[in-house]
Design a protein around this motif. Sequence first.
Motif, PDB file in Angstrom:
ATOM      1  N   ASP A 273       0.834  -1.208   0.000  1.00  0.00           N
ATOM      2  CA  ASP A 273       0.000   0.000   0.000  1.00  0.00           C
ATOM      3  C   ASP A 273       0.866   1.254   0.000  1.00  0.00           C
ATOM      4  O   ASP A 273       0.544   2.250  -0.666  1.00  0.00           O
ATOM      5  CB  ASP A 273      -0.926  -0.007   1.214  1.00  0.00           C
ATOM      6  N   ALA A 274       1.960   1.208   0.763  1.00  0.00           N
ATOM      7  CA  ALA A 274       2.850   2.373   0.823  1.00  0.00           C
ATOM      8  C   ALA A 274       3.472   2.660  -0.538  1.00  0.00           C
ATOM      9  O   ALA A 274       3.604   3.824  -0.942  1.00  0.00           O
ATOM     10  CB  ALA A 274       3.938   2.141   1.870  1.00  0.00           C
ATOM     11  N   ARG A 275       3.825   1.620  -1.268  1.00  0.00           N
ATOM     12  CA  ARG A 275       4.403   1.809  -2.598  1.00  0.00           C
ATOM     13  C   ARG A 275       3.408   2.516  -3.522  1.00  0.00           C
ATOM     14  O   ARG A 275       3.774   3.361  -4.332  1.00  0.00           O
ATOM     15  CB  ARG A 275       4.796   0.460  -3.205  1.00  0.00           C
ATOM     16  N   ARG A 276       2.142   2.124  -3.404  1.00  0.00           N
ATOM     17  CA  ARG A 276       1.111   2.751  -4.239  1.00  0.00           C
ATOM     18  C   ARG A 276       1.029   4.247  -3.967  1.00  0.00           C
ATOM     19  O   ARG A 276       0.920   5.058  -4.891  1.00  0.00           O
ATOM     20  CB  ARG A 276      -0.239   2.072  -3.970  1.00  0.00           C
ATOM     21  N   VAL A 277       1.085   4.616  -2.697  1.00  0.00           N
ATOM     22  CA  VAL A 277       1.000   6.027  -2.331  1.00  0.00           C
ATOM     23  C   VAL A 277       2.249   6.778  -2.779  1.00  0.00           C
ATOM     24  O   VAL A 277       2.157   7.914  -3.265  1.00  0.00           O
ATOM     25  CB  VAL A 277       0.786   6.179  -0.814  1.00  0.00           C
ATOM     26  N   VAL A 278       3.409   6.157  -2.636  1.00  0.00           N
ATOM     27  CA  VAL A 278       4.646   6.790  -3.087  1.00  0.00           C
ATOM     28  C   VAL A 278       4.577   7.062  -4.586  1.00  0.00           C
ATOM     29  O   VAL A 278       5.021   8.113  -5.072  1.00  0.00           O
ATOM     30  CB  VAL A 278       5.863   5.899  -2.747  1.00  0.00           C
ATOM     31  N   SER A 279       4.002   6.130  -5.337  1.00  0.00           N
ATOM     32  CA  SER A 279       3.843   6.327  -6.777  1.00  0.00           C
ATOM     33  C   SER A 279       2.942   7.522  -7.065  1.00  0.00           C
ATOM     34  O   SER A 279       3.218   8.325  -7.965  1.00  0.00           O
ATOM     35  CB  SER A 279       3.259   5.061  -7.409  1.00  0.00           C
ATOM     36  N   ARG A 280       1.882   7.664  -6.298  1.00  0.00           N
ATOM     37  CA  ARG A 280       0.982   8.805  -6.499  1.00  0.00           C
ATOM     38  C   ARG A 280       1.665  10.114  -6.118  1.00  0.00           C
ATOM     39  O   ARG A 280       1.479  11.136  -6.777  1.00  0.00           O
ATOM     40  CB  ARG A 280      -0.307   8.606  -5.689  1.00  0.00           C
ATOM     41  N   LEU A 281       2.454  10.099  -5.058  1.00  0.00           N
ATOM     42  CA  LEU A 281       3.205  11.295  -4.682  1.00  0.00           C
ATOM     43  C   LEU A 281       4.183  11.684  -5.791  1.00  0.00           C
ATOM     44  O   LEU A 281       4.371  12.870  -6.081  1.00  0.00           O
ATOM     45  CB  LEU A 281       3.966  11.052  -3.378  1.00  0.00           C
ATOM     46  N   ARG A 282       4.799  10.684  -6.403  1.00  0.00           N
ATOM     47  CA  ARG A 282       5.730  10.972  -7.489  1.00  0.00           C
ATOM     48  C   ARG A 282       5.011  11.677  -8.630  1.00  0.00           C
ATOM     49  O   ARG A 282       5.561  12.571  -9.275  1.00  0.00           O
ATOM     50  CB  ARG A 282       6.372   9.676  -7.983  1.00  0.00           C
ATOM     51  N   SER A 283       3.765  11.274  -8.884  1.00  0.00           N
ATOM     52  CA  SER A 283       3.008  11.914  -9.963  1.00  0.00           C
ATOM     53  C   SER A 283       2.705  13.368  -9.644  1.00  0.00           C
ATOM     54  O   SER A 283       2.417  14.169 -10.549  1.00  0.00           O
ATOM     55  CB  SER A 283       1.701  11.155 -10.224  1.00  0.00           C
ATOM     56  N   LEU A 284       2.769  13.724  -8.347  1.00  0.00           N
ATOM     57  CA  LEU A 284       2.561  15.113  -7.929  1.00  0.00           C
ATOM     58  C   LEU A 284       3.882  15.862  -7.798  1.00  0.00           C
ATOM     59  O   LEU A 284       3.912  16.989  -7.320  1.00  0.00           O
ATOM     60  CB  LEU A 284       1.812  15.147  -6.591  1.00  0.00           C
ATOM     61  N   GLY A 285       4.978  15.197  -8.197  1.00  0.00           N
ATOM     62  CA  GLY A 285       6.273  15.846  -8.168  1.00  0.00           C
ATOM     63  C   GLY A 285       6.998  15.738  -6.850  1.00  0.00           C
ATOM     64  O   GLY A 285       7.967  16.456  -6.600  1.00  0.00           O
ATOM     65  N   VAL A 286       6.534  14.818  -5.981  1.00  0.00           N
ATOM     66  CA  VAL A 286       7.156  14.653  -4.660  1.00  0.00           C
ATOM     67  C   VAL A 286       7.899  13.330  -4.631  1.00  0.00           C
ATOM     68  O   VAL A 286       7.330  12.282  -4.946  1.00  0.00           O
ATOM     69  CB  VAL A 286       6.089  14.671  -3.540  1.00  0.00           C
ATOM     70  N   ARG A 287       9.157  13.367  -4.239  1.00  0.00           N
ATOM     71  CA  ARG A 287       9.948  12.141  -4.128  1.00  0.00           C
ATOM     72  C   ARG A 287      10.373  11.950  -2.681  1.00  0.00           C
ATOM     73  O   ARG A 287      10.878  12.869  -2.052  1.00  0.00           O
ATOM     74  CB  ARG A 287      11.183  12.204  -5.043  1.00  0.00           C
TER      75      ARG A 287
END
Length: 373
Positions: A273-287
């Motif tokens: 689940d955390a990986r999924r959220v990290v992927s969504r954050l990346r789409s918002l420009g957050v790493r």
Amino acid sequence: MAELWHAALLVRIRDLSSAARVLADVDRLTAARPEAGGGLVTASLLCAADLAFARGDVATAVDLAGEGVDRAQRTGLHCFLPDAHTVMALSALRQGNMGVSTEFANQLRDCALLGQTAHRPSQCAWAAAQLLEVQGGAPSAAQLIVGIVTDDQLLLELLASQPAAAAWLVRATRRLGDDVLAQRVVSVASALAARNRGLRSVAAAALHAAGLLERNPDRVRAAAVSHPDPWAAASAWEDAGKLFARRPAERERAVEALESAADGYANAAAPRDARRVVSRLRSLGVRRGRYPQYAGQDGVNTSALTNTEAAVADLVSQGFTNSQVGERLFISGHTVAFHLKKIFRKMNVASRVELTRAWSQVPGVAAGDARAQ
């Protein structure tokens, strides 16, 4: 024993500190009364497994449930097996280990065929539905989802004991295109909360489900703050973040909510689940500096594999296509193919068939013994 029933009830409403105290008293009484029998000890182990799972201590939950399975099988108390298999299936699913989760889901199915799921049938059905939904989307779990939502007793039992269930069912029924069923879930959850004022877990679950139905990020965020269950809170933060992200002016609030979700999932031992959220954050420009790890398998010389490569190898060995692996790890199919080339070289195999054969020889795969890499 009334005390054990009390402890189980406290776990269901997520009064976890009180549940732990009552369960400790039960353990002391059990130790002082060896004549109490295997049934009481087994039930105590499974209640402790439920408590550990609710706290986010997945490894302890699996160990306790496994001990409960051993004791139930030795004493012929097969009625306890579905409860144990439910904890094990949900734990493996939360950690991202689909092979192990499938194994326990199949055992739940066998228990159902043998008529052994009378104790908590809704939770057995929910565990199986979640696995099917992850493997093939909501349509593959449609029969179970509709069966749960349209059965008054199953739905009420599930909503009363699993604070994440109401929101999950709203999302699932919406993916099926059935807003009537989604509304039914919210109505039942809201009525349950109204009848049990003062129970935070029930109220937060109803608020979460209603906010999702209304697509109201502020209500979902309020649910995230209120949820006493760590995984359910992370789920609400994720839903709030997705809803905020639909509003360009709310990007900062979306990022804040998704960051909270990623941290919550990590603390609840839910790397998938955390990986999924990290992927969504990346789409918002957050790493993020840390990337959630995947629960894979030991052996073969997996030490040479990165976490992502181990995840790809595990899923490919289960028969998933590159596209399906990508969906589960939130990467593209082309990236999966790139990782496969590196996996083949590191493991000295030349095909998916050889990889599957090599992966099946990993100690513990057949027995379903997984750990976080």
